[in-house]
Design a protein around this motif. Structure first.
Motif, PDB file in Angstrom:
ATOM      1  N   GLN A  78       0.818  -1.205   0.000  1.00 40.39           N
ATOM      2  CA  GLN A  78       0.000   0.000   0.000  1.00 40.39           C
ATOM      3  C   GLN A  78       0.859   1.265   0.000  1.00 40.39           C
ATOM      4  O   GLN A  78       0.581   2.212  -0.735  1.00 40.39           O
ATOM      5  N   PRO A 183       0.347  -7.608  -2.723  1.00 38.73           N
ATOM      6  CA  PRO A 183      -0.999  -7.107  -2.397  1.00 38.73           C
ATOM      7  C   PRO A 183      -1.810  -8.196  -1.708  1.00 38.73           C
ATOM      8  O   PRO A 183      -1.491  -9.399  -1.812  1.00 38.73           O
ATOM      9  N   LEU A 184      -2.843  -7.782  -1.025  1.00 37.68           N
ATOM     10  CA  LEU A 184      -3.753  -8.757  -0.423  1.00 37.68           C
ATOM     11  C   LEU A 184      -4.499  -9.501  -1.525  1.00 37.68           C
ATOM     12  O   LEU A 184      -4.705  -8.969  -2.626  1.00 37.68           O
ATOM     13  N   HIS A 189      -8.595  -8.545   0.623  1.00 36.53           N
ATOM     14  CA  HIS A 189      -8.734  -7.111   0.387  1.00 36.53           C
ATOM     15  C   HIS A 189     -10.163  -6.653   0.683  1.00 36.53           C
ATOM     16  O   HIS A 189     -10.367  -5.609   1.322  1.00 36.53           O
ATOM     17  N   LYS A 190     -11.132  -7.437   0.242  1.00 36.99           N
ATOM     18  CA  LYS A 190     -12.531  -7.111   0.508  1.00 36.99           C
ATOM     19  C   LYS A 190     -12.811  -7.096   2.012  1.00 36.99           C
ATOM     20  O   LYS A 190     -13.481  -6.194   2.526  1.00 36.99           O
ATOM     21  N   ASP A 217     -10.923   2.357  -1.543  1.00 35.31           N
ATOM     22  CA  ASP A 217      -9.550   1.922  -1.290  1.00 35.31           C
ATOM     23  C   ASP A 217      -8.719   3.044  -0.682  1.00 35.31           C
ATOM     24  O   ASP A 217      -7.932   2.815   0.240  1.00 35.31           O
ATOM     25  N   LEU A 224      -4.845  -0.209   5.546  1.00 30.56           N
ATOM     26  CA  LEU A 224      -4.174  -1.214   4.714  1.00 30.56           C
ATOM     27  C   LEU A 224      -2.672  -1.236   4.985  1.00 30.56           C
ATOM     28  O   LEU A 224      -2.058  -2.311   5.022  1.00 30.56           O
ATOM     29  N   GLN A 228      -0.916  -4.603   6.589  1.00 30.93           N
ATOM     30  CA  GLN A 228       0.209  -5.240   5.898  1.00 30.93           C
ATOM     31  C   GLN A 228       1.483  -5.226   6.740  1.00 30.93           C
ATOM     32  O   GLN A 228       2.306  -6.145   6.645  1.00 30.93           O
TER      33      GLN A 228
END
Length: 416
Positions: A78, A183-184, A189-190, A217, A224, A228
């Protein structure tokens, strides 16, 4: 004396205060040292973007300090994404700042011209002397503006940043080669976006101060980054050193305006989730400690530059009509006095780390504000102010509106 031996009570589930409330205790020197010398090290987006704000020498010293710990660097996906999104914006903001603040300095010189005219009229200075002095002042204003603009140029060109060929991006690529997280997954991510919304609604740090509305986002950006960081930190039995320029209350614990440290909730969450501890410093703090704990060279000028890059707060100062007051009813001399006083207010705000934007006089009624102030414009003339604030991206924006001007009745008609 009574014998109290043998009457101790054993608290089987009892804990110490430091283990329950770690965020309220400053880290001991040994732990801070270990975070610098052994910890996983990560940066937030704003700290990374200082690379585009620094002059060449300061940038080299910052990069050199990061290079010393390159084998312990980690960057969240992110933060890296936001870095790429905002590189060009930082360069543009710097260019606009040079232009606008250069003009502001020049305008402050020009603002003295009416005073010179008034002085010449009052004390009968000859017209040719007055005009010569005014011409010199106007020339000085132009030279000052152009000189400041030229002196503020640095080695990063906008076109190279736009094309991705600038030297800073090359340094970034070398520093974080194979050191940026993935990235997730779509499902994770959701779930993270839903959790970010829950935390924002319940004012759970970090992220609840992020601007509401717009891209989901981007609203969840701070959370985020935090998520992470937690995911990566769990893979390493090490403390985390987080270089973060945030000053918003959803990251930083403040008391009476003084920064105490990271939010205690974040310290506790990291301890519970990861099992170690994290230490958070801004870029200035990192560079300052890099000298003693990492053995790198950091000059005083670089430290001064880093201190100047605290997140900028903009102030929009609007002054004009409100509650039956019409500037058409106010004598020109009084308007000039009011504008001068408001510009003085802007200067004082700037000296306290707030960058003002002085707008043109506006007509209309004032908006409701959080805080009301009364500003002394001149003897017998006062301006009532209301201040509102909101968070816009990474900056806290204050809007100051003069919603009523109090003046002598004979000078200002139409007041209530």
């Amino acid at each position: 004396m009574a014998d109290l031996q043998g009457h101790a009570v054993n608290i089987e589930s009892g804990n110490g205060s430091r283990s329950l409330f770690p965020g309220y205790y400053p880290l001991e020197h040994e732990r801070r040292r270990d975070a610098f010398q052994q910890g996983l090290v990560s940066l937030d987006t704003n700290a990374l973007l200082d690379l585009y704000r620094f002059t060449p020498r300061a940038r080299l010293e910052f990069i050199a300090a990061l290079t010393v710990i390159k084998d312990r660097l980690f960057l969240t996906h992110q933060a890296a994404l936001e870095f790429h999104r905002n590189r060009l914006k930082v360069v543009d903001d710097r260019s606009r700042g040079v232009i606008s603040e250069g003009k502001e300095v020049a305008n402050s010189i020009g603002a003295a011209v009416p005073k010179v005219r008034e002085f010449a009229r009052r004390y009968q200075i000859e017209d040719n002397l007055r005009d010569d002095l005014i011409t010199r002042m106007e020339e000085l204003a132009k030279v000052t503006e152009s000189t400041l603009r030229e002196a503020s140029e640095y080695d990063v060109r906008r076109e190279s940043v736009r094309l991705g060929t600038d030297p800073i991006l090359k340094d970034f690529d070398q520093l974080f080669d194979h050191r940026i997280g993935n990235p997730l997954s779509p499902a994770d991510h959701k779930a993270a976006l839903a959790e970010a919304t829950r935390r924002r609604d319940n004012r759970i740090p970090p992220g609840y101060m992020d601007k509401k509305g717009g891209d989901t986002d981007r609203q969840a950006g701070d959370y985020l980054v935090w998520l992470q960081l937690l995911i990566e930190a769990k893979k390493h039995d090490r403390p985390l050193l987080f270089i973060c320029n945030e000053e918003k209350e959803d990251w930083i614990y403040k008391h009476s305006g003084e920064t105490v440290g990271p939010r205690p909730e974040l310290v506790l969450e990291f301890q519970e989730q990861v099992g170690t501890y994290f230490h958070m410093v801004n870029v200035t703090g990192f560079l300052l400690n890099a000298k003693s704990l990492l053995g790198t060279t950091v000059s005083d000028t670089t430290l001064s530059e880093a201190q100047a890059f605290s997140p900028v707060r903009k102030v929009s100062i609007r002054y004009g009509v409100g509650m039956g007051v019409d500037m058409a009813d106010m004598p020109t001399s009084d308007i000039e006095k009011m504008e001068s006083a408001l510009n003085q207010l802007a200067t004082e705000l700037r000296q306290n780390g707030v960058v003002p934007e002085v707008a043109k006089p506006l007509r209309g009624t004032g908006a409701r504000g959080r805080t009301a102030y009364s500003l002394e414009v001149d003897e017998g003339i006062r301006a009532s102010l209301q201040i509102t604030s909101e968070v816009d991206d990474d900056r806290e924006v204050f809007r100051i509106l003069v919603f009523k001007i109090h003046s002598r009745p004979q000078k200002l008609r139409g007041t209530r």
